[in-house]
Motif scaffolding. Structure first.
Motif, PDB file in Angstrom:
ATOM      1  N   SER A 238      30.083  48.446  32.780  1.00  0.00           N
ATOM      2  CA  SER A 238      30.966  48.992  31.759  1.00  0.00           C
ATOM      3  C   SER A 238      32.387  48.474  31.893  1.00  0.00           C
ATOM      4  CB  SER A 238      30.971  50.523  31.819  1.00  0.00           C
ATOM      5  OG  SER A 238      31.869  50.963  32.806  1.00  0.00           O
TER       6      SER A 238
ATOM      7  N   GLY B  56      34.940  50.047  31.603  1.00  0.00           N
ATOM      8  CA  GLY B  56      35.746  51.004  32.347  1.00  0.00           C
ATOM      9  C   GLY B  56      35.912  50.605  33.801  1.00  0.00           C
ATOM     10  N   GLN B  57      34.848  50.026  34.377  1.00  0.00           N
ATOM     11  CA  GLN B  57      34.940  49.582  35.760  1.00  0.00           C
ATOM     12  C   GLN B  57      35.980  48.473  35.888  1.00  0.00           C
ATOM     13  OE1 GLN B  57      32.867  50.320  38.819  1.00  0.00           O
ATOM     14  NE2 GLN B  57      32.969  52.190  37.634  1.00  0.00           N
TER      15      GLN B  57
ATOM     16  N   MET C 116      38.497  47.942  33.889  1.00  0.00           N
ATOM     17  CA  MET C 116      39.836  48.526  33.687  1.00  0.00           C
ATOM     18  C   MET C 116      40.309  49.257  34.931  1.00  0.00           C
ATOM     19  SD  MET C 116      40.500  49.813  29.837  1.00  0.00           S
ATOM     20  CE  MET C 116      39.046  50.746  29.446  1.00  0.00           C
ATOM     21  N   ALA C 117      39.363  49.960  35.583  1.00  0.00           N
ATOM     22  CA  ALA C 117      39.748  50.692  36.789  1.00  0.00           C
ATOM     23  C   ALA C 117      40.260  49.720  37.842  1.00  0.00           C
ATOM     24  CB  ALA C 117      38.561  51.489  37.324  1.00  0.00           C
ATOM     25  N   GLY C 118      39.545  48.620  38.008  1.00  0.00           N
ATOM     26  CA  GLY C 118      39.968  47.639  38.997  1.00  0.00           C
ATOM     27  C   GLY C 118      41.314  47.038  38.665  1.00  0.00           C
ATOM     28  N   LEU C 119      41.458  46.606  37.395  1.00  0.00           N
ATOM     29  CA  LEU C 119      42.715  46.000  36.990  1.00  0.00           C
ATOM     30  C   LEU C 119      43.866  46.984  37.107  1.00  0.00           C
ATOM     31  CD1 LEU C 119      41.670  44.002  33.795  1.00  0.00           C
ATOM     32  CD2 LEU C 119      42.169  43.081  36.044  1.00  0.00           C
TER      33      LEU C 119
ATOM     34  N   HIS D 187      41.838  39.436  38.080  1.00  0.00           N
ATOM     35  CA  HIS D 187      40.544  39.340  37.409  1.00  0.00           C
ATOM     36  C   HIS D 187      39.468  38.839  38.360  1.00  0.00           C
ATOM     37  CE1 HIS D 187      41.422  40.284  33.221  1.00  0.00           C
ATOM     38  NE2 HIS D 187      42.602  39.754  33.436  1.00  0.00           N
TER      39      HIS D 187
ATOM     40  N   HIS E 265      34.655  41.947  43.702  1.00  0.00           N
ATOM     41  CA  HIS E 265      34.402  43.156  44.473  1.00  0.00           C
ATOM     42  C   HIS E 265      33.768  44.271  43.685  1.00  0.00           C
ATOM     43  CE1 HIS E 265      36.512  41.656  47.967  1.00  0.00           C
ATOM     44  NE2 HIS E 265      37.406  41.172  47.157  1.00  0.00           N
ATOM     45  N   ILE E 266      33.967  44.247  42.350  1.00  0.00           N
ATOM     46  CA  ILE E 266      33.513  45.386  41.569  1.00  0.00           C
ATOM     47  C   ILE E 266      32.364  45.024  40.638  1.00  0.00           C
ATOM     48  CG2 ILE E 266      34.235  47.099  39.875  1.00  0.00           C
ATOM     49  CD1 ILE E 266      37.058  46.816  41.123  1.00  0.00           C
TER      50      ILE E 266
ATOM     51  N   PRO F 278      28.933  42.735  42.552  1.00  0.00           N
ATOM     52  CA  PRO F 278      28.005  43.494  43.407  1.00  0.00           C
ATOM     53  C   PRO F 278      27.100  44.417  42.593  1.00  0.00           C
ATOM     54  CG  PRO F 278      30.214  43.568  44.311  1.00  0.00           C
ATOM     55  CD  PRO F 278      30.332  42.918  42.981  1.00  0.00           C
ATOM     56  N   GLN F 279      27.691  45.067  41.583  1.00  0.00           N
ATOM     57  CA  GLN F 279      26.877  45.969  40.770  1.00  0.00           C
ATOM     58  C   GLN F 279      25.919  45.185  39.880  1.00  0.00           C
ATOM     59  OE1 GLN F 279      28.866  49.452  38.973  1.00  0.00           O
ATOM     60  NE2 GLN F 279      30.745  48.627  39.838  1.00  0.00           N
TER      61      GLN F 279
ATOM     62  N   ARG G 267      22.884  43.764  41.785  1.00  0.00           N
ATOM     63  CA  ARG G 267      21.917  44.809  42.102  1.00  0.00           C
ATOM     64  C   ARG G 267      21.048  45.150  40.887  1.00  0.00           C
ATOM     65  NH1 ARG G 267      24.192  48.763  46.621  1.00  0.00           N
ATOM     66  NH2 ARG G 267      25.447  46.905  46.820  1.00  0.00           N
TER      67      ARG G 267
ATOM     68  N   LEU H  83      21.973  53.947  42.526  1.00  0.00           N
ATOM     69  CA  LEU H  83      23.415  53.924  42.310  1.00  0.00           C
ATOM     70  C   LEU H  83      23.819  54.754  41.102  1.00  0.00           C
ATOM     71  CD1 LEU H  83      24.616  50.276  42.918  1.00  0.00           C
ATOM     72  CD2 LEU H  83      25.030  52.276  44.289  1.00  0.00           C
ATOM     73  N   ARG H  84      24.981  55.369  41.216  1.00  0.00           N
ATOM     74  CA  ARG H  84      25.539  56.150  40.107  1.00  0.00           C
ATOM     75  C   ARG H  84      24.681  57.396  39.881  1.00  0.00           C
ATOM     76  NH1 ARG H  84      29.183  54.842  35.945  1.00  0.00           N
ATOM     77  NH2 ARG H  84      29.225  52.692  36.544  1.00  0.00           N
TER      78      ARG H  84
ATOM     79  N   PHE I 296      41.014  57.750  34.722  1.00  0.00           N
ATOM     80  CA  PHE I 296      40.220  57.611  33.508  1.00  0.00           C
ATOM     81  C   PHE I 296      39.366  58.843  33.216  1.00  0.00           C
ATOM     82  CE2 PHE I 296      40.930  53.072  32.934  1.00  0.00           C
ATOM     83  CZ  PHE I 296      41.373  52.693  34.189  1.00  0.00           C
TER      84      PHE I 296
ATOM     85  N   GLU J  57      35.311  56.380  36.575  1.00  0.00           N
ATOM     86  CA  GLU J  57      35.214  54.952  36.902  1.00  0.00           C
ATOM     87  C   GLU J  57      35.400  54.654  38.377  1.00  0.00           C
ATOM     88  OE1 GLU J  57      33.922  53.098  34.869  1.00  0.00           O
ATOM     89  OE2 GLU J  57      34.334  53.992  32.915  1.00  0.00           O
TER      90      GLU J  57
ATOM     91  N   TYR K 141      33.890  53.120  41.774  1.00  0.00           N
ATOM     92  CA  TYR K 141      32.942  52.031  41.978  1.00  0.00           C
ATOM     93  C   TYR K 141      31.711  52.604  42.686  1.00  0.00           C
ATOM     94  CZ  TYR K 141      37.631  49.974  41.683  1.00  0.00           C
ATOM     95  OH  TYR K 141      38.923  49.680  41.339  1.00  0.00           O
TER      96      TYR K 141
END
Lengths: 217, 241, 226
Positions: free
Chosen positions: A114, A116-117, A119-122, A128, A134-135, A138-139, A142, A216-217, B83, B87, B89
Motif C-alpha cells: 500500500s 501508505g507504507q 508515505m510512512a517511510g518517506l 526513496h 527496507h520497507i 521485504p514485504q 514475502r 504478516l499484518r 496516519f 502504517e 511496517y
C-alpha cells in the motif's frame, strides 16, 4: 499391458528427465533476474526504462511459447554466426519468454504494497531507495514467493515444448521409445504420472508457503 | 512557523485545494475538521511534501517546501506524521519500526537508537510491546507505536491525519491522552480529526474546511456555540450530540 | 506468395475455430467444475478438486499426446475402427479434447476463486431478506461473481488461442503449423514465423479490446478495485 517397457527403457527416460530438469534450472536461473529488471523497469518513471520493458512484456505475453522457440531456433545461428544446438536455442527462448511472466509477478508484488507504507517511510525522512529497500521490498518478496514458485512449476511444464525442435527432454524420449515399442498407453501414462507428481508436490509446497506467509499484518 | 500561502492543488481537472492560506505559530495546536473530501488530509500531505501542489507556497520554519534548493528528505525528518491506518511496517518489530529512520537517516548506532526507542515507548505507555510485531497489537497500541515512531526523529512539528478514525471507541482515549501530553509539552501540532472533545480541550485554533477551502476559524468556545457560517453550523450539528 | 497466403488463411481459420469451440466447451465444463468445488457436499468438492489438480499438473503437450496416441488404444476394437473410418479429423478431435479439458480446469479454478471471493455476509444479507437459495444465486451471487471473474477469464481466453499452437505437433493445420510448412517449402522461416507472430498479436489485441469494451459495459462503479 506391458509395464515392463518402462523398466526396459528406464535409462533413456531418466536421461530425458535429467535434460528436462537441466533446461528448467537454466531457464529459471536466467529468467528470474531478467524478470526482476523488467518488472522494476515497468514501475520506473524513466521513460527509457518503462516503454521498452512494457513493449517487451506485452509482446512476449501475446505470442505462444512454441512460436518463441521457433524464433530463436531461426535467430540464434544468425545472431551468433554459428550453428547452435537445439538445447541452447530452447534455453534462450525459455529465458526470454518466462522473464516476461516473472516481470509481471514482480511488478504486481511491489504494487500490492500500500502507498501508505511508502508515505510512512518517506514521512520519517527516509529516501526513496531506503524506503524501497527496507520497507517495500521485504514485504513484496514475502508476498511474491508463492506466485513465483507457481510460475517455476509452469516453467517446468513448459519445458515439454522443447520437443518441437527436437530437444531430447523427457517427453521427447517418451515418444521416441513409443515409436519403437508401440506401448503408447503405458508410456504416456507414466509420463503423465511423473509430471503430475513433480508438479503436485511443487504446488503443495506453494500452498504451505502461502499459509506461512499470510501471518504478516 | 508554518506559512501556507494561497495554496491550490488540482487532481487533473478537479481542484481539491482553493487558495488556502493559514499561519501556524510555534507551539500551537491546530485542529482541522470538515467533511470527507474537503482536502484536509491533502493539505497535511502538502506540508511535508508527500503531495505536490501546483500553486502557492508553504514555508516551514523558513524553508519553502517546493523550492528546488530544498532537501525534502531533511525537511521530512523534521516533521513527524501519524496516519489514520497506522502504517506500521508489519515485517518489523515495534522497536525496529521506531529505530529504522534514526539509524538510516540520522545514522545513529543500534544501541543509541534502541535506548531512544525504549524511552519513547515508555512515554506512550507500552514499553512491554517493544519486541512484538504490529500484527500482535491492538489498534490503540499500534497508533501509539506510530506516534513513537514519528517522535523518534525529534521533529519540530507533528502532523496527525485522522489518528483515531480507524480505532474502536474504547481505544480512542489512550491515543488522545498521548496527543494531549504532547500538546502540553509544547509541540507544534496540526491534527485532522472529528474528535471535538479533544479540540475543545487543547486546540489553540480550530479550522473548518469544506471543498478545499477554509470556511471558518475559531479560537475558543464561540466556534462551537456560535459558528458564523451556515455550513459550519450544519457540520457541527451533525457531529456534536 | 500465392499458395502461401492461402495456407496462412486456412491456418488462421483453423486456429480460430479450434480455439473458439474449445473455449465454449471449456466454459461449460469449467462452470460445472468451479461450482462443484464450492458445493456443500464434500464428495462433489473432492471430485472437482481432483479434476482440477489432475489437468493442471500435467503439461498440455503430454495431455495432447495422451488423447492422440493413447486414448484410441483404450477404446474397444470396434469403436476404434469406427472412429478411424468415420471421423475425418482425428488429430483435430484429439487437439480439441486436450485443449478444452485443460482449459476447463483452469476456468474452473477462476470460477471457484471468484465465487469464494464474495464475502459470506453477502449471502447472509440476501437470505435475510427472504430470498431462496436459487434466487440468491441468480440475483446476487452470479452477477457479482461474473464481474470479478471477467478479467482472469479474458486471460484464459487469450491462453486457449496461444495453446492451440501445440496442435501443430500432431499435424493439425493451425497457423503455427502452416508457418513451419511455408518455411519447409520456401526456407523463409523467419518471415513465416513473424507472420504467425503477427497473427497472434492481432488476435490478442482484438480480444483485449473486445473484453475491455464488455467490461466497461457491465461494470458497476466501485466494485472492482484496480
Amino acid at each position: 499391458m506391458d509395464w515392463d517397457v518402462i523398466l526396459r527403457n528406464l535409462p533413456f527416460l531418466l536421461m530425458g528427465l535429467q535434460t528436462t530438469f537441466k533446461l528448467a534450472i537454466v531457464a529459471a536461473a536466467g529468467a528470474f533476474p531478467l524478470g526482476i529488471l523488467l518488472g522494476l523497469s515497468r514501475l520506473s518513471s524513466k521513460w527509457w526504462l518503462y516503454y521498452p520493458a512494457s513493449a517487451y512484456v506485452h509482446l512476449i505475453r501475446s505470442v505462444p511459447l512454441i512460436l518463441v522457440i521457433f524464433w530463436f531456433f531461426f535467430l540464434m545461428p544468425i545472431i551468433t554466426g554459428r550453428p547452435v544446438g537445439s538445447f541452447t536455442s530452447a534455453a534462450v527462448a525459455f529465458i526470454i519468454f518466462e522473464a516476461a511472466y516473472f516481470a509481471e509477478i514482480v511488478r504486481a508484488g511491489i504494487q500490492s504494497i500500500s502507498k501508505g507504507q511508502v508515505m510512512a517511510g518517506l514521512s520519517t525522512g527516509l529516501s526513496h531507495i531506503s524506503t524501497m529497500r527496507h520497507i517495500v521490498l521485504p514485504q513484496a518478496i514475502r508476498n511474491m514467493i508463492p506466485v513465483l514458485v507457481t510460475q517455476v512449476i509452469v516453467l517446468f511444464q513448459d519445458t515439454s515444448l522443447a520437443y518441437v525442435i527436437g530437444v531430447r527432454e523427457f517427453l521427447r524420449w517418451t515418444s521416441l521409445v513409443d515409436a519403437r515399442e508401440f506401448r503408447s498407453i503405458e508410456l504416456y501414462a507414466t509420463a503423465a504420472v511423473v509430471y503430475f507428481i513433480i508438479c503436485f508436490v511443487g504446488s503443495t509446497i506453494t500452498r504451505r508457503l502461502e499459509k506461512k506467509g499470510g501471518r504478516l499484518r | 512557523m508554518i506559512d501556507i500561502n494561497n495554496v491550490s492543488k488540482w487532481y487533473g481537472k478537479l481542484q481539491v485545494l482553493h487558495n488556502v492560506t493559514e499561519k501556524i505559530e510555534r507551539g500551537q495546536t491546530v485542529v482541522i475538521c470538515g467533511p470527507s473530501g474537503s482536502g484536509k488530509s491533502t493539505l497535511l500531505r502538502c506540508i511535508n511534501g508527500l503531495e505536490y501542489f501546483q500553486q502557492g507556497e508553504i514555508i516551514v520554519d523558513g524553508i519553502s517546501v517546493q523550492s528546488r534548493s530544498t532537501n525534502i528528505y531533511e525537511l521530512r525528518a523534521d516533521i513527524g506524521m501519524v496516519f489514520q491506518h497506522f502504517e506500521l511496517y508489519p515485517h518489523m518489530t515495534c522497536l525496529d519500526n521506531i529505530t529504522l529512520a534514526p539509524r538510516k537517516v540520522r545514522k545513529k548506532l543500534e544501541e543509541e537508537a534502541r535506548t531512544l526507542a525504549m524511552s519513547l515507548l515508555e512515554r506512550v505507555g507500552i514499553p512491554e510491546q517493544a519486541h512484538k510485531y504490529p500484527g500482535e497489537l491492538s489498534g490503540g497500541q499500534k497508533q501509539r507505536v506510530a506516534i513513537a515512531r514519528a517522535l523518534a526523529m525529534k521533529p519540530k512539528i507533528m502532523l496527525f491525519d485522522e489518528p483515531t478514525s480507524a480505532l474502536d471507541p474504547e481505544m480512542i482515549k489512550e491515543v488522545l491522552d498521548v496527543m494531549i501530553d504532547l500538546t502540553k509539552g509544547g509541540m507544534t501540532m496540526i491534527v485532522v480529526t472529528h474528535e471535538m472533545g479533544f479540540a475543545r480541550e487543547v486546540a489553540d485554533e480550530i479550522i473548518f474546511m469544506d471543498e478545499g477551502r477554509i470556511i471558518e476559524r475559531g479560537a475558543d468556545e464561540s466556534f462551537f456555540r456560535n459558528p458564523k457560517s451556515e455550513r459550519t453550523k450544519q457540520f457541527l450539528s451533525k457531529i456534536l450530540m | 506468395m500465392h499458395p502461401y497466403g492461402g495456407w496462412m488463411l486456412q491456418g488462421i481459420f483453423t486456429t480460430i475455430h479450434l480455439s473458439g469451440i474449445g473455449w465454449i466447451i471449456a466454459l461449460i465444463l469449467g462452470v460445472v467444475v468451479g461450482t462443484s468445488r464450492v458445493f456443500p457436499v464434500a464428495f462433489i468438492r473432492f471430485l472437482g478438486t481432483a479434476y482440477v489438480e489432475l489437468f493442471r499438473n500435467i503439461p498440455l503437450l503430454v495431455q495432447l499426446f495422451i488423447w492422440y496416441f493413447a486414448v484410441p488404444l483404450v477404446l474397444p476394437h470396434t469403436a476404434r475402427l469406427w472412429m478411424y473410418e468415420n471421423v475425418p479429423n482425428v488429430e483435430y478431435m484429439a487437439a480439441l479434447a486436450a485443449l478444452s479439458i485443460y482449459t476447463s480446469s483452469r476456468v474452473g479454478e477462476q470460477i471457484r476463486s471468484g465465487l469464494q471471493s464474495i464475502p459470506k455476509e453477502q449471502y447472509q444479507a440476501a437470505l435475510s431478506t427472504g430470498l431462496s437459495q436459487i434466487q440468491m444465486y441468480r440475483y446476487v451471487v452470479i452477477p457479482y461473481a461474473a464481474r470479478i471473474i471477467i478479467p482472469p477469464l479474458t486471460g484464459e481466453f487469450i491462453g486457449i488461442f496461444k495453446n492451440s499452437s501445440l496442435a501443430l505437433t500432431i499435424a493439425v493445420s493451425e497457423v503455427t503449423f502452416m508457418s513451419q510448412r511455408i518455411d519447409s517449402y520456401t526456407f523463409h522461416g523467419i518471415e513465416a514465423v513473424m507472420g504467425a507472430s503477427g497473427v497472434y498479436i492481432i488476435i490478442c489485441l482484438t480480444i483485449m479490446f473486445f473484453m475491455g469494451f464488455i467490461e466497461s459495459r457491465v461494470s458497476v462503479p466501485g466494485l472492482i478495485k484496480r
